[in-house]
Design a protein around this motif. Sequence first.
Motif, short mmCIF file in Angstrom:
data_model
loop_
_atom_site.label_atom_id
_atom_site.label_comp_id
_atom_site.label_asym_id
_atom_site.label_seq_id
_atom_site.Cartn_x
_atom_site.Cartn_y
_atom_site.Cartn_z
N PHE A 104 0.82 -1.21 0.00
CA PHE A 104 0.00 0.00 0.00
C PHE A 104 0.86 1.26 0.00
CE2 PHE A 104 -2.46 3.10 2.64
CZ PHE A 104 -3.29 3.51 1.62
N VAL A 105 2.06 1.24 0.52
CA VAL A 105 2.98 2.37 0.54
C VAL A 105 2.33 3.60 1.17
CG1 VAL A 105 4.78 3.56 -0.77
CG2 VAL A 105 3.79 1.49 -1.71
N ALA A 106 1.78 3.43 2.35
CA ALA A 106 1.03 4.51 2.99
C ALA A 106 1.90 5.65 3.50
CB ALA A 106 0.21 3.94 4.15
N ASN A 107 3.19 5.46 3.57
CA ASN A 107 4.05 6.48 4.16
C ASN A 107 4.47 7.59 3.20
OD1 ASN A 107 5.58 4.54 2.82
ND2 ASN A 107 7.41 5.05 3.96
N HIS A 108 4.23 7.44 1.92
CA HIS A 108 4.54 8.52 0.98
C HIS A 108 3.86 8.27 -0.35
CE1 HIS A 108 7.54 5.97 -1.11
NE2 HIS A 108 7.79 5.52 0.08
N MET A 109 3.78 9.32 -1.15
CA MET A 109 3.19 9.17 -2.48
C MET A 109 3.79 10.22 -3.40
SD MET A 109 -0.74 10.70 -2.06
CE MET A 109 -1.38 9.33 -2.90
N SER A 110 3.49 10.13 -4.65
CA SER A 110 4.04 11.03 -5.65
C SER A 110 3.51 12.45 -5.47
CB SER A 110 3.66 10.54 -7.05
OG SER A 110 4.03 11.49 -8.02
N LYS A 111 4.39 13.42 -5.70
CA LYS A 111 3.95 14.82 -5.66
C LYS A 111 2.98 15.11 -6.81
CE LYS A 111 7.88 16.64 -8.23
NZ LYS A 111 9.05 17.51 -8.18
N SER A 112 2.92 14.21 -7.79
CA SER A 112 2.00 14.36 -8.92
C SER A 112 0.60 13.82 -8.63
CB SER A 112 2.55 13.62 -10.15
OG SER A 112 3.80 14.14 -10.51
N SER A 113 0.45 13.19 -7.48
CA SER A 113 -0.85 12.62 -7.11
C SER A 113 -1.92 13.70 -7.04
CB SER A 113 -0.74 11.92 -5.75
OG SER A 113 -2.02 11.69 -5.22
N PRO A 114 -3.10 13.43 -7.59
CA PRO A 114 -4.19 14.40 -7.44
C PRO A 114 -4.53 14.69 -5.98
CG PRO A 114 -4.75 12.77 -9.11
CD PRO A 114 -3.48 12.30 -8.45
N ASP A 123 -7.51 22.32 -0.35
CA ASP A 123 -8.86 21.76 -0.39
C ASP A 123 -9.13 21.15 0.98
OD1 ASP A 123 -11.06 19.99 -0.66
OD2 ASP A 123 -10.61 19.62 -2.77
N PRO A 124 -10.16 21.62 1.70
CA PRO A 124 -10.41 21.14 3.06
C PRO A 124 -10.64 19.63 3.15
CG PRO A 124 -12.09 22.74 2.38
CD PRO A 124 -11.11 22.61 1.26
N LYS A 125 -11.16 19.03 2.09
CA LYS A 125 -11.39 17.58 2.09
C LYS A 125 -10.06 16.82 2.23
CE LYS A 125 -13.38 13.82 -0.57
NZ LYS A 125 -13.98 13.40 -1.82
N PHE A 126 -8.96 17.41 1.79
CA PHE A 126 -7.67 16.72 1.79
C PHE A 126 -6.73 17.25 2.88
CE2 PHE A 126 -9.63 15.90 -2.19
CZ PHE A 126 -9.23 14.62 -2.53
N ALA A 127 -7.24 18.09 3.76
CA ALA A 127 -6.41 18.72 4.79
C ALA A 127 -5.74 17.71 5.71
CB ALA A 127 -7.26 19.70 5.61
N GLY A 128 -6.42 16.63 6.04
CA GLY A 128 -5.85 15.64 6.95
C GLY A 128 -5.11 14.50 6.27
N TYR A 129 -4.94 14.56 4.97
CA TYR A 129 -4.31 13.46 4.24
C TYR A 129 -2.79 13.44 4.37
CZ TYR A 129 -8.63 12.15 1.77
OH TYR A 129 -9.88 11.71 1.44
N PHE A 130 -2.18 14.57 4.70
CA PHE A 130 -0.72 14.68 4.75
C PHE A 130 -0.30 15.39 6.03
CE2 PHE A 130 -2.01 14.39 0.38
CZ PHE A 130 -1.16 13.43 -0.13
#
Length: 147
Positions: A104-114, A123-130
């Motif tokens: 799953f690689v939950a600890n990081h993702m691409s800076k190109s990710s939407p 975007d408030p919906k994504f505020a807690g994602y990172f």
Amino acid sequence: MENLLQKWKKKDHVPSKRLSEKNVYLITYGDSIQEEGEAPLSVLHRFLKEEAHEIIKDVHLLPMFPYTSGDGFSVVDYREVNPDLGSWDDIAEFSQDFRLMFDFVANHMSKSSPWFQRFLEEDPKFAGYFIEKDESFDTSQATRPLS
């Protein structure tokens, strides 16, 4: 998160056989075995089914999601299968013969990710994602060797 949990509670899950010391796992990238003109996941599935099904019952697929770098560990979208490997249909067929595990690689993702782009756009919906680095945290002793 609650919506995701509720969704999975409604699913009918088929219990799998218990794990034991007799389980043999294959840990592999989805494109380890290739044949021109065929999706690598389909080729890997067919090969294992024909050549190793009596021994290998469990397959751990290393990152199979679209990515930008890091040999698949810089994920762009966790909801998609890397089209260079195949599709969710290939995964579904594979799962008919083998128990599958995914990174799953939950600890990081691409800076190109939407998802990350929407986080950067606040975007408030994504505020807690990172989690942003605390500026007071001393990273001077941290090293991250790259190969």
